[in-house]
Design a protein around this motif. Structure first.
Motif, mmCIF file in Angstrom:
data_model
loop_
_atom_site.group_PDB
_atom_site.id
_atom_site.type_symbol
_atom_site.label_atom_id
_atom_site.label_comp_id
_atom_site.label_asym_id
_atom_site.label_seq_id
_atom_site.Cartn_x
_atom_site.Cartn_y
_atom_site.Cartn_z
ATOM 1 N N MET A 1 4.245 -15.286 -25.940
ATOM 2 C CA MET A 1 5.439 -15.427 -25.126
ATOM 3 C C MET A 1 5.507 -14.240 -24.179
ATOM 4 O O MET A 1 5.233 -13.124 -24.559
ATOM 5 C CB MET A 1 6.684 -15.466 -26.015
ATOM 6 C CG MET A 1 7.952 -15.598 -25.226
ATOM 7 S SD MET A 1 9.446 -15.358 -26.171
ATOM 8 C CE MET A 1 9.659 -16.953 -26.893
ATOM 9 N N ALA A 2 5.892 -14.491 -22.924
ATOM 10 C CA ALA A 2 5.930 -13.419 -21.955
ATOM 11 C C ALA A 2 7.301 -13.224 -21.334
ATOM 12 O O ALA A 2 7.642 -12.126 -20.951
ATOM 13 C CB ALA A 2 4.917 -13.687 -20.858
ATOM 14 N N CYS A 3 8.097 -14.265 -21.234
ATOM 15 C CA CYS A 3 9.401 -14.190 -20.592
ATOM 16 C C CYS A 3 10.344 -15.161 -21.287
ATOM 17 O O CYS A 3 9.904 -16.129 -21.891
ATOM 18 C CB CYS A 3 9.298 -14.625 -19.125
ATOM 19 S SG CYS A 3 9.639 -13.353 -17.935
ATOM 20 N N ARG A 4 11.636 -14.875 -21.199
ATOM 21 C CA ARG A 4 12.626 -15.862 -21.616
ATOM 22 C C ARG A 4 13.868 -15.697 -20.773
ATOM 23 O O ARG A 4 14.108 -14.644 -20.180
ATOM 24 C CB ARG A 4 12.929 -15.787 -23.093
ATOM 25 C CG ARG A 4 13.703 -14.613 -23.570
ATOM 26 C CD ARG A 4 13.922 -14.767 -25.080
ATOM 27 N NE ARG A 4 14.420 -13.580 -25.678
ATOM 28 C CZ ARG A 4 15.710 -13.358 -25.937
ATOM 29 N NH1 ARG A 4 16.596 -14.254 -25.654
ATOM 30 N NH2 ARG A 4 16.084 -12.239 -26.494
ATOM 31 N N ILE A 5 14.652 -16.762 -20.692
ATOM 32 C CA ILE A 5 15.869 -16.720 -19.900
ATOM 33 C C ILE A 5 16.860 -15.804 -20.605
ATOM 34 O O ILE A 5 17.142 -15.981 -21.789
ATOM 35 C CB ILE A 5 16.458 -18.130 -19.732
ATOM 36 C CG1 ILE A 5 15.505 -19.005 -18.919
ATOM 37 C CG2 ILE A 5 17.838 -18.067 -19.080
ATOM 38 C CD1 ILE A 5 15.896 -20.467 -18.887
ATOM 39 N N SER A 6 17.368 -14.838 -19.862
ATOM 40 C CA SER A 6 18.324 -13.902 -20.438
ATOM 41 C C SER A 6 19.718 -14.079 -19.855
ATOM 42 O O SER A 6 20.701 -13.774 -20.517
ATOM 43 C CB SER A 6 17.861 -12.466 -20.243
ATOM 44 O OG SER A 6 17.636 -12.204 -18.874
ATOM 45 N N GLU A 7 19.790 -14.556 -18.607
ATOM 46 C CA GLU A 7 21.077 -14.724 -17.942
ATOM 47 C C GLU A 7 21.039 -15.943 -17.035
ATOM 48 O O GLU A 7 20.013 -16.235 -16.430
ATOM 49 C CB GLU A 7 21.405 -13.525 -17.049
ATOM 50 C CG GLU A 7 21.487 -12.220 -17.760
ATOM 51 C CD GLU A 7 21.591 -11.043 -16.802
ATOM 52 O OE1 GLU A 7 21.843 -9.946 -17.298
ATOM 53 O OE2 GLU A 7 21.416 -11.215 -15.579
ATOM 54 N N LEU A 8 22.155 -16.620 -16.944
ATOM 55 C CA LEU A 8 22.385 -17.624 -15.916
ATOM 56 C C LEU A 8 23.434 -17.034 -14.997
ATOM 57 O O LEU A 8 24.443 -16.496 -15.459
ATOM 58 C CB LEU A 8 22.886 -18.929 -16.529
ATOM 59 C CG LEU A 8 21.951 -19.568 -17.553
ATOM 60 C CD1 LEU A 8 22.628 -20.763 -18.210
ATOM 61 C CD2 LEU A 8 20.650 -19.986 -16.903
ATOM 62 N N VAL A 9 23.207 -17.094 -13.697
ATOM 63 C CA VAL A 9 24.114 -16.492 -12.732
ATOM 64 C C VAL A 9 24.769 -17.612 -11.938
ATOM 65 O O VAL A 9 24.084 -18.426 -11.321
ATOM 66 C CB VAL A 9 23.369 -15.519 -11.794
ATOM 67 C CG1 VAL A 9 24.326 -14.886 -10.802
ATOM 68 C CG2 VAL A 9 22.639 -14.449 -12.610
ATOM 69 N N LEU A 10 26.105 -17.650 -11.966
ATOM 70 C CA LEU A 10 26.853 -18.711 -11.310
ATOM 71 C C LEU A 10 27.795 -18.119 -10.279
ATOM 72 O O LEU A 10 28.673 -17.320 -10.614
ATOM 73 C CB LEU A 10 27.663 -19.498 -12.358
ATOM 74 C CG LEU A 10 28.519 -20.652 -11.854
ATOM 75 C CD1 LEU A 10 27.666 -21.709 -11.172
ATOM 76 C CD2 LEU A 10 29.291 -21.258 -13.009
ATOM 77 N N GLY A 11 27.599 -18.480 -9.012
ATOM 78 C CA GLY A 11 28.520 -18.086 -7.962
ATOM 79 C C GLY A 11 29.774 -18.950 -8.062
ATOM 80 O O GLY A 11 29.668 -20.167 -8.205
ATOM 81 N N CYS A 12 30.945 -18.331 -7.995
ATOM 82 C CA CYS A 12 32.176 -19.102 -8.172
ATOM 83 C C CYS A 12 33.336 -18.443 -7.431
ATOM 84 O O CYS A 12 33.293 -17.262 -7.121
ATOM 85 C CB CYS A 12 32.503 -19.244 -9.651
ATOM 86 S SG CYS A 12 32.651 -17.688 -10.535
#
Length: 126
Positions: free
Chosen positions: A1-12
């Protein structure tokens, strides 16, 4: 494994309203609050666990041609420079969205032009 999703960024338009909503839906808490109104919400255990956090970033209006959601990833088994090199070899490309050059992250696009960021912090593999 090399990467994983750490954050979702939502403009609001209203980070506070969305924070209350998503905290109730997901049983999350507010983890961080920036001066510009940006909020980070996530599991009670905090950043770096198995679930990504959600960054609610204030935007008056969506930028034309830009999605309101993008993904942040973190390397899990190498440093940021090595992971950047690997992502570029896989077909990611750097993109300029007005960075100053002082950021601790890299803004990239995938082979179809979808924006994502490679963050500096390294996460433990799951």
């Amino acid at each position: 494994m090399a990467c994983r999703i750490s954050e979702l960024v939502l403009g609001c338009r209203d980070p506070e309203v969305l924070a209350r909503f998503w905290c109730e839906v997901l049983d999350f808490v507010v983890l961080d609050r920036e001066e510009d109104g940006t909020l980070e919400i996530g599991p009670r255990e905090g950043f770096g666990g198995p679930q990504p956090t959600i960054i609610l970033s204030y935007r008056d209006e969506p930028e034309p041609g830009k999605p309101r959601l993008h993904i942040d990833v973190n390397a899990t088994d190498r440093d940021q420079d090595a992971e950047l090199e690997r992502l570029l070899k896989l077909g990611a490309r750097p993109v300029d969205i007005g960075q100053t050059g002082e950021e601790s992250w890299h803004v990239l696009v995938d082979p179809e032009g979808n924006e994502f960021c490679l963050l500096k912090a390294r996460l433990k593999p799951l």
